[in-house]
Design an enzyme around this catalytic site. Structure first.
Site, PDB file in Angstrom:
ATOM      1  N   ARG A   1      90.757  84.074  -5.942  1.00  0.00           N
ATOM      2  CA  ARG A   1      91.932  85.052  -6.001  1.00  0.00           C
ATOM      3  C   ARG A   1      93.150  84.215  -6.806  1.00  0.00           C
ATOM      4  O   ARG A   1      94.107  84.873  -7.548  1.00  0.00           O
ATOM      5  CB  ARG A   1      92.137  85.444  -4.694  1.00  0.00           C
ATOM      6  CG  ARG A   1      93.195  86.167  -4.258  1.00  0.00           C
ATOM      7  CD  ARG A   1      92.862  86.781  -2.703  1.00  0.00           C
ATOM      8  NE  ARG A   1      94.135  87.082  -2.147  1.00  0.00           N
ATOM      9  CZ  ARG A   1      94.760  88.237  -2.089  1.00  0.00           C
ATOM     10  NH1 ARG A   1      93.952  89.341  -2.816  1.00  0.00           N
ATOM     11  NH2 ARG A   1      95.827  88.471  -1.534  1.00  0.00           N
TER      12      ARG A   1
ATOM     13  N   LYS B   1      91.944  92.327   6.279  1.00  0.00           N
ATOM     14  CA  LYS B   1      93.126  91.661   6.709  1.00  0.00           C
ATOM     15  C   LYS B   1      94.612  92.668   7.034  1.00  0.00           C
ATOM     16  O   LYS B   1      95.212  92.393   7.817  1.00  0.00           O
ATOM     17  CB  LYS B   1      93.472  90.599   5.664  1.00  0.00           C
ATOM     18  CG  LYS B   1      94.789  89.690   6.571  1.00  0.00           C
ATOM     19  CD  LYS B   1      95.009  88.522   5.635  1.00  0.00           C
ATOM     20  CE  LYS B   1      96.212  87.592   6.120  1.00  0.00           C
ATOM     21  NZ  LYS B   1      96.506  86.472   5.093  1.00  0.00           N
TER      22      LYS B   1
ATOM     23  N   ARG C   1      90.307  89.134  -1.301  1.00  0.00           N
ATOM     24  CA  ARG C   1      89.824  88.113  -0.423  1.00  0.00           C
ATOM     25  C   ARG C   1      88.329  87.933  -0.283  1.00  0.00           C
ATOM     26  O   ARG C   1      87.654  89.145  -0.423  1.00  0.00           O
ATOM     27  CB  ARG C   1      90.544  88.294   1.006  1.00  0.00           C
ATOM     28  CG  ARG C   1      91.907  88.076   1.106  1.00  0.00           C
ATOM     29  CD  ARG C   1      92.637  88.535   2.478  1.00  0.00           C
ATOM     30  NE  ARG C   1      94.215  88.598   2.272  1.00  0.00           N
ATOM     31  CZ  ARG C   1      94.845  89.457   1.842  1.00  0.00           C
ATOM     32  NH1 ARG C   1      94.206  90.671   1.305  1.00  0.00           N
ATOM     33  NH2 ARG C   1      96.129  89.241   1.693  1.00  0.00           N
TER      34      ARG C   1
ATOM     35  N   HIS D   1     100.993  90.760  -2.067  1.00  0.00           N
ATOM     36  CA  HIS D   1     101.865  90.061  -1.136  1.00  0.00           C
ATOM     37  C   HIS D   1     103.185  90.518  -1.193  1.00  0.00           C
ATOM     38  O   HIS D   1     103.910  91.397  -2.012  1.00  0.00           O
ATOM     39  CB  HIS D   1     102.037  88.455  -1.997  1.00  0.00           C
ATOM     40  CG  HIS D   1     100.912  87.560  -1.821  1.00  0.00           C
ATOM     41  ND1 HIS D   1     100.768  86.482  -2.547  1.00  0.00           N
ATOM     42  CD2 HIS D   1      99.823  87.679  -1.170  1.00  0.00           C
ATOM     43  CE1 HIS D   1      99.818  85.724  -2.314  1.00  0.00           C
ATOM     44  NE2 HIS D   1      99.158  86.581  -1.447  1.00  0.00           N
TER      45      HIS D   1
ATOM     46  N   HIS E   1      89.139  80.972  -1.877  1.00  0.00           N
ATOM     47  CA  HIS E   1      90.148  81.637  -2.121  1.00  0.00           C
ATOM     48  C   HIS E   1      90.672  81.262  -3.876  1.00  0.00           C
ATOM     49  O   HIS E   1      91.510  81.681  -4.443  1.00  0.00           O
ATOM     50  CB  HIS E   1      91.339  81.152  -1.192  1.00  0.00           C
ATOM     51  CG  HIS E   1      91.721  82.277  -0.292  1.00  0.00           C
ATOM     52  ND1 HIS E   1      91.450  83.498  -0.413  1.00  0.00           N
ATOM     53  CD2 HIS E   1      92.450  81.925   0.851  1.00  0.00           C
ATOM     54  CE1 HIS E   1      91.988  83.911   0.589  1.00  0.00           C
ATOM     55  NE2 HIS E   1      92.438  83.242   1.384  1.00  0.00           N
TER      56      HIS E   1
ATOM     57  N   TYR F   1     101.058  80.073  -3.540  1.00  0.00           N
ATOM     58  CA  TYR F   1      99.754  80.530  -3.190  1.00  0.00           C
ATOM     59  C   TYR F   1      98.957  80.369  -4.935  1.00  0.00           C
ATOM     60  O   TYR F   1      97.921  79.841  -4.850  1.00  0.00           O
ATOM     61  CB  TYR F   1      99.478  81.957  -3.108  1.00  0.00           C
ATOM     62  CG  TYR F   1      98.208  82.560  -2.770  1.00  0.00           C
ATOM     63  CD1 TYR F   1      97.730  82.348  -1.546  1.00  0.00           C
ATOM     64  CD2 TYR F   1      97.461  83.196  -3.988  1.00  0.00           C
ATOM     65  CE1 TYR F   1      96.225  82.598  -1.291  1.00  0.00           C
ATOM     66  CE2 TYR F   1      96.145  83.779  -3.773  1.00  0.00           C
ATOM     67  CZ  TYR F   1      95.639  83.384  -2.513  1.00  0.00           C
ATOM     68  OH  TYR F   1      94.325  83.971  -2.095  1.00  0.00           O
TER      69      TYR F   1
END
Length: 186
Positions: free
Chosen positions: A137, A64, A41, A160, A134, A169
């Site tokens: 990633r 996070k 991230r 994830h 993002h 994603y």
């Protein structure tokens, strides 16, 4: 915040790096190139300190999730990091801001997320992609999935916990899944 995309064309990935360097300088191009190879991230990427890098491995507690990310650095990431370290041996952060460099009373800070985001968005407009922080990633996840078709590996790399989240994603659509069924005949 607008939804950003993975860059699905490898020539476009290289073009973005070139345009970032031409327009914003080597440091922002380095953020893109290293970010693609670490799949972190943006807040974690910008917070990397040289002390987090041990030989060929990055050790970082993710902001996070508070999980320890231990990432083996590939040759490209190692080369960029080595160049930055050689050019700026006194820097604390891998992507250190130059804004307060001359002030003696201010501590070192990394580049701001806002600055990187604006640079990426501007280059995204130029190439016709919804590009953001993002995107690095997502792009790494997308290309790993396309090369392996192993969603579990992609999930693990991105840290994830759900296949559905990972597929959404990285931008794998039902259209992509349908194409895989048609193209792969056994």
């Amino acid at each position: 915040m607008a939804e950003v995309q993975a860059v699905k064309n490898l020539d476009t990935v290289k073009l973005i790096s070139y345009l970032l360097k031409r327009t914003y300088g080597q440091q922002i191009a380095d953020v893109w190139d290293v970010g693609l190879n670490l799949a972190l991230r943006i807040s974690d990427l910008l917070s990397i300190k040289f002390e987090n890098i041990e030989h060929d491995r990055l050790l970082l507690v993710e902001g996070k999730t508070s999980k320890l990310a231990t990432i083996k650095l590939n040759e490209k990431a190692r080369a960029v990091i080595a160049r930055i370290r050689a050019e700026h041996p006194d820097h604390i952060y891998l992507f250190q801001s130059y804004r307060n460099q001359r002030s003696k009373n201010t501590s070192a800070k990394p580049l701001s997320r806002r600055y990187v985001s604006r640079a990426f968005a501007a280059i995204g407009e130029e190439v016709g992609i919804d590009l953001g922080t993002h995107s690095m990633r997502k792009t790494r996840g997308y290309h790993l999935y396309k090369n392996t078709n192993d969603i579990a590996r992609v999930m693990k790399m991105l840290r994830h916990s759900s296949e559905a989240v990972t597929l959404r994603y990285i931008g794998i659509t039902q259209e992509d899944v349908d194409r895989d069924f048609v193209e792969l005949e056994l």
